[in-house]
Design a protein around this motif. Sequence first.
Motif: not given
Length: 168
Positions: A145-165
């Motif tokens: 029943r999940a709802r919310g959002s995902v924020h993504a930032d590129t932190i290095a080539p080919g690498t992202r940080r995902f913050t799932i709310h």
Amino acid sequence: MRPIRAVCLGTATALVTLLAYTPVAAAAAAPDSAHDKGKERVITLTGRLAEQTRFPVNPGGAAAQGDRTVFRSILFDQAGNQVGETGGTCTTTRVDNGGAEVCVVTYTLPGGQLSVQGMVFGNLVPGPPPSFDNGITGGTGEFDRARGSVHADTIAPGTRRFTIHLKH
């Protein structure tokens, strides 16, 4: 070649990391929490691009509406443990003003899967892939029943940080 970047390193790498640090293993330890109304949980992961294939409408030509990218990323918690993966597709919807793509991504995590989708703007601008926010549209298992959002930032080539709310 046109300047297409790995925009969707998995909304996951469509879940990349720096804001709040909650390892997935800890988040998955409370299976009922996904169903507690009004609660929010934050999961921060790092995604590393594992595979990516582009399917251009005009091979060797300029970027075009309908260009498609298929990708898979490996997800890691803050301690560096592999905890899942993402897989998805992004389709170019606009080539002017820096470009835009619509992306559909699935995050496979301990306890279930999250479905995420949304727009990514600026994908044709030279440089690192842009940050983006996409919506959680559903899930399975612990995330059914999940709802919310995902924020993504590129932190290095080919690498992202995902913050799932996650909102329940």
